[in-house]
Motif scaffolding. Structure first.
Motif: not given
Lengths: 324, 324
Positions: B247-251, B253
């Motif tokens: 659920v972490g916003v992962n731009y 990654v």
């Protein structure tokens, strides 16, 4: 012939009745994976010739099928249905190898499943298929949660994709969309249960799947290729909250986290836990409910395996059966 | 004050009682996302001041909480529980904005949930939390299939990670491992139900999780950060066949397909369908079964929002509550 010796009391030695060349055998063939002194082949069906003193579930003379991953089928991971993550797992490819007359099978009790009796020759290709290509396509469909009321899209018309179509049909899917642009494979896909064919690929393929599903995408998508394009096509074709099962070996694929984040889908995949499905698949074949053996479109004696590799590499064959 | 007008008969206008600054507000604050003329803020709780003629489920005077994603809650995707993929979805952040005295809420019937009555002031922070941080942590735990008999590992000790710990506890998890190296957050994690704390990160963090789980990894892992390291740590900490909720916003990654392939796990994540959980979460808060409001560790009046952003950016605050 290579000498085969038992190392452990949990081993069995089987005499192969059939084996085959898999798409993934092309990785070492093409040099992507090391191939020097590698024991090739990992699909197998044959007769037990010798068992170690601890082997209880199969006996000499049994006709058996095994998964392409050795598993004890008793550890916690196996019991949860993920035998390809077994504490004792060994990949048959590379270490054991079944493109040979005999093969030593570690953890025979966990790995091998005996058929109800000696199969007639016409069942051999299908039983062999259960060992990997059918089991892998089946897992893709299960991971994609194919089932009643679902629209399933299958990306890839190779042998595994075709088996995913067969599996989706058996699992009761309402609509099965095969993504294929080869007439003969489209025909086989329809034979196995495809209701629709989509020839477009990439973004155009995604758009077509959405057009066929009220703009939403498929409930279930199986990725059975393993390229960058096929992976993005599969992610894009899955509706929000839908399920993507991926079974294509995907060495060259890179996924941007944020693409997965905004897709909002379930993803499950990896080396298929074929052992979970083997008893059921063998029974379906035995009862002639399914005919997965039709994916083999070239049969050669083992001595001509080199020609089989070449035919696969040049895409003249989908899947090559090797006989003895 | 910004003028607020209703555009459609399905809109409602609410007067905010509380709003907050979320970690994801730092993306535009730091320039990763555009910030010019952007309506900031997406968590909200307040009183309905006006409703359009088609609004049936909430009325003027109701105290309401809404998700950070507008949804009609009637389309096929909403009905399947994935309201953040709604056919009419709008992200509240950027277009609507709730760091203001009033906010127009499209699709009020689908988006807003009324509380059983007017809340006492002590419940306001918790009700506000339901709007995103609690709903998102809860979704992470649900996506990770936290439940009885399961070992759950939570990567990230920010507000969402702490809420995932709370959720895992409520969902009946047997063991909850919080990955944190900040003493005050470890304490809060224990308050919310963590049974173990792991301070190691990266490969060492993965090794520690395996050490605590018979070498297998956790059944359920929640990724609540969104960095490359935290993502790989989360994948590595999940056992074969286990479930990873991210659920972490992962731009920033990037995931290698083959790493996911050989992990053999389930992955689900994205913008949380908070609306699915809101009625249940509001009831738990109303009954004082859970106290998510404790994640707000700095309270400021709206006029001092700039100081709140700075405190978040400099990691002096976990989550900032803004009052009126």
């Amino acid at each position: 012939m290579r000498g085969v010796v038992m190392y452990k009391a949990t081993d069995a030695v089987i005499r192969l009745t059939a084996t085959c060349i898999c798409g993934s055998d092309l990785w070492p063939y093409r040099g992507v994976e090391p191939a020097d002194h590698t024991n090739m082949g990992h699909e197998y069906a044959g007769v037990v010739e010798e068992v170690g003193s601890d082997v209880k579930n199969v006996k000499v003379g049994d006709f058996v099928v095994g998964s392409f991953v050795i598993s004890d089928n008793t550890c916690e991971t196996c019991r949860s249905g993920y035998q390809s993550g077994c504490a004792h797992r060994e990949f048959v490819a590379g270490t054991i190898g079944t493109q040979s007359e005999k093969a030593r099978t570690p953890h025979a009790d966990g790995t091998l499943v005996a058929t109800p009796g000696q199969p007639t020759p016409d069942l051999i290709p299908s039983l062999l298929a259960a060992s990997d290509v059918l089991g892998t396509g089946w897992y893709g469909a299960v991971a994609a949660e194919a089932g009643p009321g679902k629209t399933v899209a299958v990306v890839g018309d190779g042998a595994v994709g075709l088996m995913a179509v067969l599996a989706a049909k058996q699992l009761g899917a309402e609509r099965i969309i095969a993504m294929s642009r080869h007439p003969e494979r489209q025909e086989l896909a329809r034979f196995y249960g495809a209701t629709d064919i989509v020839e477009e690929r990439g973004d155009a393929g995604v758009a077509k799947i959405k057009e066929l599903t009220d703009g939403l995408g498929a409930h279930s998508v199986v990725e059975a290729v393993g390229t960058q394009e096929s992976t993005m096509q599969a992610i894009g074709a899955t509706r929000p909250g839908g399920h993507l099962g991926f079974v294509g070996v995907n060495y060259d694929v890179t996924i941007q986290g944020i693409d997965l984040f905004f897709a909002g889908i379930h993803v499950e995949g990896g080396p298929a836990p074929v052992r979970r499905f083997l008893p059921h698949l063998i029974q379906l074949i035995w009862d002639r409910e399914i005919d997965p053996g039709r994916v083999f479109d070239l049969t050669l004696p083992l001595e001509q395996a080199a020609e089989g590799y070449q035919a696969m590499d040049e895409r003249r064959a989908t899947r090559v059966l090797l006989t003895f």
